[in-house]
Design an enzyme around this catalytic site. Structure first.
Site, PDB file in Angstrom:
ATOM      1  N   TYR A  52      11.041  -3.094  -4.600  1.00 40.73           N
ATOM      2  CA  TYR A  52      12.262  -3.376  -5.340  1.00 40.73           C
ATOM      3  C   TYR A  52      13.249  -4.202  -4.514  1.00 40.73           C
ATOM      4  O   TYR A  52      14.379  -4.429  -4.936  1.00 40.73           O
ATOM      5  CB  TYR A  52      12.952  -2.078  -5.770  1.00 40.73           C
ATOM      6  CG  TYR A  52      12.098  -1.147  -6.606  1.00 40.73           C
ATOM      7  CD1 TYR A  52      11.006  -1.613  -7.322  1.00 40.73           C
ATOM      8  CD2 TYR A  52      12.385   0.210  -6.685  1.00 40.73           C
ATOM      9  CE1 TYR A  52      10.226  -0.758  -8.089  1.00 40.73           C
ATOM     10  CE2 TYR A  52      11.619   1.076  -7.458  1.00 40.73           C
ATOM     11  CZ  TYR A  52      10.536   0.579  -8.156  1.00 40.73           C
ATOM     12  OH  TYR A  52       9.765   1.434  -8.920  1.00 40.73           O
TER      13      TYR A  52
ATOM     14  N   LYS B 227       1.101   5.749   2.776  1.00 38.36           N
ATOM     15  CA  LYS B 227      -0.258   5.218   2.641  1.00 38.36           C
ATOM     16  C   LYS B 227      -0.571   4.397   3.895  1.00 38.36           C
ATOM     17  O   LYS B 227      -1.036   3.272   3.848  1.00 38.36           O
ATOM     18  CB  LYS B 227      -0.355   4.359   1.373  1.00 38.36           C
ATOM     19  CG  LYS B 227      -1.774   3.944   0.987  1.00 38.36           C
ATOM     20  CD  LYS B 227      -2.607   5.094   0.450  1.00 38.36           C
ATOM     21  CE  LYS B 227      -3.960   4.584  -0.047  1.00 38.36           C
ATOM     22  NZ  LYS B 227      -4.853   5.684  -0.484  1.00 38.36           N
TER      23      LYS B 227
ATOM     24  N   ASP C 232      -1.972   9.699  -2.300  1.00 40.24           N
ATOM     25  CA  ASP C 232      -2.971  10.081  -3.296  1.00 40.24           C
ATOM     26  C   ASP C 232      -3.134  11.590  -3.383  1.00 40.24           C
ATOM     27  O   ASP C 232      -2.973  12.196  -4.453  1.00 40.24           O
ATOM     28  CB  ASP C 232      -4.339   9.473  -2.950  1.00 40.24           C
ATOM     29  CG  ASP C 232      -4.266   8.007  -2.569  1.00 40.24           C
ATOM     30  OD1 ASP C 232      -3.408   7.658  -1.730  1.00 40.24           O
ATOM     31  OD2 ASP C 232      -5.067   7.228  -3.094  1.00 40.24           O
TER      32      ASP C 232
ATOM     33  N   ASP D  94      10.008   6.950  -6.461  1.00 37.04           N
ATOM     34  CA  ASP D  94      10.269   6.851  -7.891  1.00 37.04           C
ATOM     35  C   ASP D  94       9.206   7.609  -8.678  1.00 37.04           C
ATOM     36  O   ASP D  94       9.508   8.421  -9.569  1.00 37.04           O
ATOM     37  CB  ASP D  94      10.277   5.367  -8.280  1.00 37.04           C
ATOM     38  CG  ASP D  94      10.919   5.111  -9.634  1.00 37.04           C
ATOM     39  OD1 ASP D  94      11.449   6.055 -10.235  1.00 37.04           O
ATOM     40  OD2 ASP D  94      10.882   3.958 -10.081  1.00 37.04           O
TER      41      ASP D  94
ATOM     42  N   ASP E  55       9.468  11.462 -10.620  1.00 36.80           N
ATOM     43  CA  ASP E  55       9.211  11.583 -12.060  1.00 36.80           C
ATOM     44  C   ASP E  55       8.124  12.617 -12.343  1.00 36.80           C
ATOM     45  O   ASP E  55       8.250  13.426 -13.270  1.00 36.80           O
ATOM     46  CB  ASP E  55       8.805  10.226 -12.641  1.00 36.80           C
ATOM     47  CG  ASP E  55       9.995   9.291 -12.827  1.00 36.80           C
ATOM     48  OD1 ASP E  55      11.141   9.752 -12.660  1.00 36.80           O
ATOM     49  OD2 ASP E  55       9.779   8.109 -13.128  1.00 36.80           O
TER      50      ASP E  55
END
Length: 346
Positions: A118, A163, A194, A218, A222
């Site tokens: 972003y 990651k 993961d 993000d 959620d």
């Protein structure tokens, strides 16, 4: 007197922000609210989701209370208002608290807020599109310090989700987090994104302060809302060095806008976080909300039949429902507490 900018947005934004303001005004008269416009309608008029003059005024405020805005797809030059505010005000730390209000548990997520995918707009060609994932030394250091300080305050540890086995940026980020945590004496437990998502579904409550980069944070936050019962009750704070912005993490939900059934709890708890940021005591709002959720009628997203207004009135009623000292008003740290529960004094 504290000065708070209000950007209600669109969809259900105005409804839930009005509820949050009503709750804040029920516990303190030390805040004055100033409303500003922002979002797609403003963009259509001036080519930006918020005007420069309004941004200038907002920078002078003590905090911002934000509702929700709709971000349309495929509009050239448009960038969402909340992303714009995070960048313009350098709100680099996003704290999301996913509460189980009935059982007193919570998931705490610290998300880097201004970098990652972003950080800047991508570019498109006829045969490909490119997005840029940026993690800087300054960005990694300051979000690591924010999360580590929070873990120390909560007598907890960090779960750093990454990651790094694949992404160079995460390897860079990881080295910085581990170095600062070791220096500060805070334990870091690592998790690959993961497998962590599976852990978050199966065992959500044992991860201390979760720290991660922007997009991972993000998505994680959620997903974590399944443990709250509804995304409509999840609050968040966006913190910079000079100012902070508080918002529920739900979207504008245009399908229910104007129907009077939007869940106001996420906005109300965001306002509670704002009270804490301002040096006031948001604990009374949290406690009143917990009591209401245990015993009150809830909005349809949580299986009830209550309206937005009914939930708001119910939480305000809980704020004033106990009077252990049989007096009308008590002031603690500039918060007016009427009929507060005895547990808050222990």
């Amino acid at each position: 007197m504290y000065r708070v900018a209000v950007i209600k947005g669109d969809g259900i934004g105005p409804e839930v922000v009005d509820s949050a303001i009503r709750v804040v005004n029920s516990v303190t008269d030390r805040i004055r609210f100033y409303e500003f416009e922002g979002g797609f309608e403003v963009f259509k008029r001036i080519g930006s989701p918020i005007s420069e003059d309004d941004l200038k005024e907002i920078r002078k405020m003590d905090a911002i209370l934000f509702g929700a805005t709709t971000t349309p797809f495929n509009v050239p030059g448009y960038r969402s208002l909340i992303v714009t505010l995070r960048k313009e005000l350098d709100l680099y730390a996003n704290l999301r608290i996913i509460p189980d209000l009935s059982n007193g548990k919570e998931i705490v997520i610290v998300r880097e807020n201004t970098e990652g995918l972003y950080a800047r707009d991508g570019i498109g060609f006829s045969d490909r599109a490119i997005d840029f994932r940026i993690i800087t030394l300054e960005g990694a250091r300051r979000i690591a310090k924010f999360a580590i300080n929070l873990a120390k305050e909560r007598n907890s540890f960090i779960t750093f989700v990454h990651k790094a086995n694949v992404l160079k940026g995460d390897r860079f980020f990881r080295e910085i987090v581990l170095e600062i945590a070791e220096r500060e004496g805070v334990e870091v437990r690592e998790a690959i994104i993961d497998s962590f998502m599976i852990k978050l579904v199966k065992n959500p409550w044992d991860h201390g302060v979760i720290l991660t980069e922007n997009m991972f944070g993000d998505i994680i936050s959620d997903l974590a809302t399944i443990h709250a019962g509804s995304i409509g009750i999840v609050p968040s704070g966006n913190y910079g060095d000079e100012i902070a912005l508080f918002e529920p993490i739900h979207g504008s939900a245009p399908d229910i806008a104007g129907k009077g059934i939007a869940n106001p709890i996420g906005a109300i708890l965001s306002a509670a976080m704002m009270l804490d940021y301002l040096g006031l005591n948001g604990k009374v709002v949290w406690e009143a909300t917990r009591r209401y959720v245990r015993y009150g009628n809830l909005t349809p997203d949580m299986g009830g039949t209550a309206t937005t207004s009914e939930v708001t009135k119910g939480i305000i009623s809980e704020i004033y429902s106990f009077d252990p000292f049989d007096i009308d008003e008590i002031w603690v740290e500039e918060i007016r507490l009427g009929r507060i529960p005895l547990t808050l004094w222990r």
